[in-house]
Design an enzyme around this catalytic site. Structure first.
Site, mmCIF file in Angstrom:
data_model
loop_
_atom_site.group_PDB
_atom_site.id
_atom_site.type_symbol
_atom_site.label_atom_id
_atom_site.label_comp_id
_atom_site.label_asym_id
_atom_site.label_seq_id
_atom_site.Cartn_x
_atom_site.Cartn_y
_atom_site.Cartn_z
ATOM 1 N N ASP A 132 -1.005 1.592 -4.082
ATOM 2 C CA ASP A 132 -2.041 0.070 -4.772
ATOM 3 C C ASP A 132 -4.093 1.416 -5.139
ATOM 4 O O ASP A 132 -4.378 -0.008 -5.562
ATOM 5 C CB ASP A 132 -2.357 -1.039 -3.674
ATOM 6 C CG ASP A 132 -2.843 -0.213 -1.802
ATOM 7 O OD1 ASP A 132 -3.047 0.672 -2.080
ATOM 8 O OD2 ASP A 132 -3.200 -1.246 -2.081
ATOM 9 N N SER B 60 0.483 -1.536 0.112
ATOM 10 C CA SER B 60 -0.428 -0.198 -0.366
ATOM 11 C C SER B 60 1.057 1.135 -0.286
ATOM 12 O O SER B 60 1.567 1.576 -0.621
ATOM 13 C CB SER B 60 -0.809 0.129 1.369
ATOM 14 O OG SER B 60 -1.516 0.969 1.317
#
EC number: 5.4.2.10
Length: 465
Positions: free
Chosen positions: A256, A113
């Protein structure tokens, strides 16, 4: 508002899985080739029940270590008898969407992430495109510890791997389909920061095809520069570019692309709480909001709660983590939820946070109202809120008696109209300390003093209960 310190409910015991899958430094435990292959075998065996050919979809972001983890997972799944479909670099919500549309038994996203490139992670989605529950993750962990050799596929039952060449196009069309019919982005100048991450191709393409003039940033990934001085966790570059180019709005995604932060035309940040408020208010007026409220986390600002209350809407809070938000949304029949950090879940369109889809909902309101972003997106006046992180090694400082005593004193000082939240991060060795009240000086003092105590305990050679 109660002044009690809020804490998440206890979850099933899991050693590998945290708030959002498995995460850690690449090529070190738990993000090793061995762990990834073992995970592929265990999850593959769990999700290959029935006589048909089973398949798993694997996507990733742009980290160098993604190649390594992808190959290890692939080997594990193939050895369990599951076919593997490789999607390449794509946003997390794209993997959730394609898992359902391909009728895959399992979806996997390789990403850490918003973390730096040195880290990586693995997120798992069920066949419905929903992140696996704590119970499912605990079951997979238990299976990974078992003797898997006797359960693996026979030579003639091994899986096959293939590339999904049109994965990006499928997702782009899916995203564009969430934008209201009859509307276009013609005439809008948008600065888009893709964080050198998973959306570096799909996000600029989708906005351009809808008519926008796109000024792209963070679209040259090299394996090392994901989230480095760019994206939703480092938005200064975005804000400066919006002002420099005279853009109407700026959009920053994370590595992401499951969350976003916005900038108005003056280069001022618009966080997830404001985005939730804007969409909630508009959907309520147009009878699209379901469940008479929204779901957010304990981190969301009191100002959001007051704004919703004035609209006759409820704010349901969960522990931090977008999958906990999604679980509560499903339980309550609510179609909007998210986090202050920019995860926005629109369950009419997606099962998880989708930064690009959320941005399109904001842009739709902007187009309809024909007003500047600074007017449209400043929905409520936030209550003063301060968040600081304290890094630690070893046992959690929250177990120490000195920290517990300091928290009790802080609760008394903040009073019944404020909020105090102290929690460990689910993805990093950090203690997060947040205070919220009308008195900005008070929360500054409370947070500062608590952080000093926690830091002192973290530096001590021993932590006592």
């Amino acid at each position: 508002m109660s002044n009690r310190t809020e804490s998440p409910k206890a979850a099933p015991a899991r050693a590998l899985f945290g708030t959002d899958g498995i995460r850690g430094r690449a090529n070190s435990h738990p993000m090793t080739v061995e762990t990834a292959m073992r995970l592929g075998q265990a999850a593959g065996l769990m999700f290959t029940r029935g006589s048909y050919r089973h398949q798993v979809l694997i996507g990733k972001d742009t980290r160098l270590s993604g190649y390594m983890i992808e190959q290890a997972l692939t080997a594990g799944f193939l050895s369990a008898g599951m076919d593997v479909v490789l999607a390449g670099p794509l946003p997390t919500p794209a993997i959730a969407l394609l898992t359902r549309s391909l009728r895959a038994d399992l979806g996997v996203m390789i990403s850490a992430s918003h973390n730096p490139f040195e880290d990586n992670g693995i997120k798992l989605f069920g066949p419905d495109g929903v992140k696996l529950s704590d119970a499912h993750e605990a079951e997979i962990e238990a299976e990974m510890k078992a003797d898997l050799a006797s359960q693996l596929a026979k030579p003639d039952e091994l899986g096959r791997a293939r590339r999904l060449n049109d994965a990006a196009g499928r997702y782009i069309e899916g995203v564009k389909g969430t934008f209201p019919k009859g509307l276009r982005l013609d005439g809008l100048k948008i600065v888009l920061d893709c964080a050198n991450g998973a959306a570096y191709r799909v996000a600029p393409t989708a906005l351009w095809e809808l008519g926008a003039q796109v000024i792209p940033l963070g679209v040259s990934p090299d394996g090392f520069n994901i989230n480095k001085g760019c994206g939703s966790t480092a938005p200064d570059h975005l804000c400066a570019a919006v002002v420099e180019h005279g853009a109407d709005i700026g959009i920053a995604l994370d590595g992401d692309a499951d969350r976003l932060i916005l900038s108005d035309e003056h280069g001022e940040i618009i966080d997830g709480d404001q985005i939730l408020a804007l969409i909630a208010g508009f959907w309520a007026k147009t009878d699209r909001l379901q469940g008479s409220g929204i779901v957010a986390t304990v981190m969301s600002n009191l100002g959001l709660q007051k704004y919703l209350r004035n609209l006759g809407l409820d704010l349901h809070r969960t522990q931090v983590g977008d999958r906990y938000v999604a679980e509560r949304m499903r339980a309550l029949g609510i179609n909007l939820g998210g986090e202050q950090s920019g995860h926005v879940i629109l369950s009419d369109f997606s099962t998880t946070g989708d930064g690009l889809v959320a941005a399109l909902q904001v842009l739709a309101v902007l187009v309809r109202q024909g007003k500047p972003a600074s007017e449209v997106c400043r929905v409520f006046q936030p209550s003063p809120q301060l968040l600081r992180n304290v890094r630690f090694a070893g046992p959690s400082p929250l177990l120490d008696a000195r920290v517990k005593a300091a928290i009790v004193e802080a609760e008394a000082a903040i009073g019944p109209e404020g909020r105090l939240l102290i929690r460990p991060s689910g993805t990093e060795p950090l203690i997060r300390v947040m205070a919220e009240a009308d008195d900005r000086d008070l929360i500054g003092r409370i947070v500062g003093e608590l952080c000093e105590v926690i830091a002192a305990v973290a530096r001590a050679p021993e932590t006592t209960a």
